[in-house]
Scaffold this active site. Structure first.
Site, PDB file in Angstrom:
ATOM      1  N   VAL A 120       0.832  -1.208   0.000  1.00  0.00           N
ATOM      2  CA  VAL A 120       0.000   0.000   0.000  1.00  0.00           C
ATOM      3  C   VAL A 120       0.863   1.253   0.000  1.00  0.00           C
ATOM      4  O   VAL A 120       0.588   2.221  -0.717  1.00  0.00           O
ATOM      5  CB  VAL A 120      -0.941  -0.004   1.226  1.00  0.00           C
ATOM      6  CG1 VAL A 120      -1.772   1.274   1.283  1.00  0.00           C
ATOM      7  CG2 VAL A 120      -1.830  -1.239   1.213  1.00  0.00           C
ATOM      8  N   GLU A 121       1.913   1.242   0.793  1.00  0.00           N
ATOM      9  CA  GLU A 121       2.737   2.435   0.957  1.00  0.00           C
ATOM     10  C   GLU A 121       3.555   2.767  -0.286  1.00  0.00           C
ATOM     11  O   GLU A 121       3.618   3.921  -0.713  1.00  0.00           O
ATOM     12  CB  GLU A 121       3.686   2.251   2.152  1.00  0.00           C
ATOM     13  CG  GLU A 121       3.018   2.384   3.509  1.00  0.00           C
ATOM     14  CD  GLU A 121       2.686   3.829   3.842  1.00  0.00           C
ATOM     15  OE1 GLU A 121       3.163   4.737   3.125  1.00  0.00           O
ATOM     16  OE2 GLU A 121       1.939   4.049   4.807  1.00  0.00           O
TER      17      GLU A 121
END
Length: 562
Positions: A120-121
């Site tokens: 996600v990051e």
């Protein structure tokens, strides 16, 4: 175990790994697998029992965060499903790092959903850099990185270091969980900031509202943050359902850590390990320079197979391990001037030190430069920790000046008068207008010539009533009340030298030059505390009124001619 690599020509390098086995360092670590754990059917899957060699199964077995169900989760899941090439690319990248992250999570007894957070990051890109200057696969901003002891200096950025950033990220997530007692809120705080989540909770409490993750008011990015992680979890739990494939990831370490007792060029390290520099940087993205410094106690990661090659090739290597040293700048200078002084190519100097064109270096900056053949010293620990490189635009020094306009005129005329551009005047004053009105003030930055005296500026107009000027890095402030006739000029260079002519009808006509080091009083007489040199004659057809007092300190208090 710790294995020491000896070489007759250099000091030792160290290979370190808590999972290395003496006879077969790449054997299957079945005993470390979590496949024997009982599976909670509500929050896990029996797929975790299929194959102890599969790291994905080990990850599934460690899921402990309750599943989030919402329309946002469905939307984010569909987003990934519609981009199979993107999913394949980021899961392939994750193969290098996932085993280490899972190991760290299990040692801390933390849920393995957190191993998916870099998807996600940063999509598991350790070189990722956001617009907010968040760096690395865990996306630490500079301040938070420093709070968690991640070094950020000229030679390394540990926010990108695989080992250091993973440890810091899990420390931070554990702290947030202890703070909020809920993984959804902890994850929101990791994205949004703990203070922001606390304030959102306080607002809901004050209104008598619920304080769970889905009830808080938060930015759109944070609102989608946990749903994105849940979407990745859904895919990992059952990739076939979504017609996506996950790459096989062996359940054993991908890399081994190497440290060095001498400075080592990245080019040399890559060559010895039989790796491309791109592959080397994928495991060691925290190194910012082409040399790894012994003084920084580096952690160099190499794939298991290449670590063995590195050991063998190192023993036979008889060349220089490092070809770089540092040079400290003592005065402001351009790269071209410094390159000529040091005796190196200016383009190489700019490329290695990442100096953009049109910039110059400030005093105290440290440059990385090639070593002389006779130089065998490593870069010191003090330089490794404290070296900085600061640059500024290579433009003339300027003096900030505030002017007040006496009559309506165009910005173009003001810009022409002071030898600046219209765009500059507009930018300095945050305006888009082409005209300035009477009484309006403008801020200008006027180029300053390098002189030995405190040189003030020359004004040729009666349209500017008040002027305040201050020189950069000089304590010089001058105030002018300028009411000159349009034929007069005043040139001031710290002391007052009248080298022009002042024509005043019915008053004083000076056909020569008067250099005054004294005072002029009211009655047409000159009282001298110094000397007056007259190279012409003074014809007085009227009376001389008060011309004020002239002080020889570079400051003019009042200069009103009547």
């Amino acid at each position: 175990m710790v294995k020491t690599l000896q070489s007759a020509s250099i000091e030792p390098f160290i290979l370190q790994s808590s999972q290395l086995l003496e006879d077969n360092p790449i054997q299957n670590h079945a005993e470390l697998s979590s496949s024997k754990h009982t599976i909670d059917i509500d929050h896990g899957s029996v797929q975790a029992l299929q194959g102890s060699d599969d790291l994905w199964g080990r990850i599934r077995a460690g899921f402990r965060i309750p599943n989030l169900k919402s329309n946002l989760v469905d939307m984010q899941t569909n987003w990934y499903v519609q981009r199979p090439v993107y999913v394949e690319r980021m899961t392939e990248r994750s193969k290098k790092y996932l085993y280490h992250i899972v190991e760290e999570l299990e040692q801390r007894h933390m849920p393995t959903e957190l191993a998916l957070l870099p998807f996600v990051e940063s999509a598991f890109n350790p070189h990722a850099l956001s617009v907010a200057k968040a760096a690395g696969m865990w996306q630490f901003v500079p301040g938070t990185g420093r709070n968690f002891k991640l070094k950020q200096n000229m030679f390394q950025d540990e926010r990108r270091n695989v080992i250091a950033s993973t440890s810091a990220a899990l420390d931070y997530l554990a702290k947030l969980y202890d703070m909020f007692g809920n993984w959804y809120l902890a994850l929101a705080a990791y994205n949004w900031g703990e203070g922001s989540v606390k304030r959102a909770i306080a607002r809901n409490l004050a209104r008598g509202l619920r304080t769970d993750y889905q009830s808080l008011s938060m930015p759109l990015e944070t609102r989608n943050y946990v749903p994105k992680l849940q979407a990745v979890k859904n895919i990992v739990m059952n990739s076939r359902k979504y017609r996506l494939s996950l790459p096989d990831i062996p359940n054993h370490p991908y890399f081994v850590m190497v440290t060095t007792a001498r400075d080592l060029d990245i080019k040399v390290a890559s060559k010895l390990a039989v790796l491309s520099q791109e592959e080397f940087y994928s495991l060691n993205p925290g190194f910012k320079q082409p040399v790894i410094l012994r003084a920084s106690q580096p952690q160099i990661l190499l794939p298991f197979e290449n670590a063995n090659l590195f050991e063998r090739n190192l023993k036979d290597y008889d060349g220089n391990l490092s070809s770089w040293t540092t040079y400290k700048v003592t005065e402001r200078a351009t790269p071209a001037v410094l390159a000529k002084k040091i005796g190196v190519d200016s383009s190489m100097l700019m490329t290695v030190n990442r100096i953009p064109a049109g910039m110059r270096l400030k005093p105290g900056s440290t440059l990385l430069v090639p070593k002389d053949n006779s130089d065998d010293e490593d870069i010191s620990a003090d330089v490794a920790e404290n070296a900085v490189l600061t640059i500024e635009p290579d433009v003339p020094d300027t003096r900030k000046m505030l002017i007040r306009i006496r009559r309506r005129q165009s910005i173009a005329s003001v810009a022409m008068r002071y030898s600046v551009t219209v765009a500059q005047v507009k930018a300095w004053n945050h305006t888009r207008r082409d005209t300035v009105m009477a009484g309006q003030r403008l801020m200008l930055h006027i180029p300053v010539r390098h002189t030995t005296t405190k040189e003030m500026l020359v004004f040729h107009t009666s349209h500017i009533e008040k002027i305040a000027a201050s020189a950069k890095n000089r304590r010089v402030v001058s105030f002018y009340n300028a009411r000159y006739s349009q034929t007069g000029q005043v040139h001031q260079t710290g002391q007052v030298h009248q080298t022009g002519q002042v024509h005043q009808t019915g008053q004083v006509h000076q056909t020569g030059q008067v250099h005054q080091t004294g005072r002029v009083h009211q009655t047409g007489r000159v009282h001298q505390t110094g000397r007056v040199h007259q190279t012409g004659r003074v014809h007085q057809t009227g009376r001389v009124h008060q011309t004020g007092r002239v002080h020889q300190t570079g400051r003019v208090h009042q200069d009103t001619l009547r």
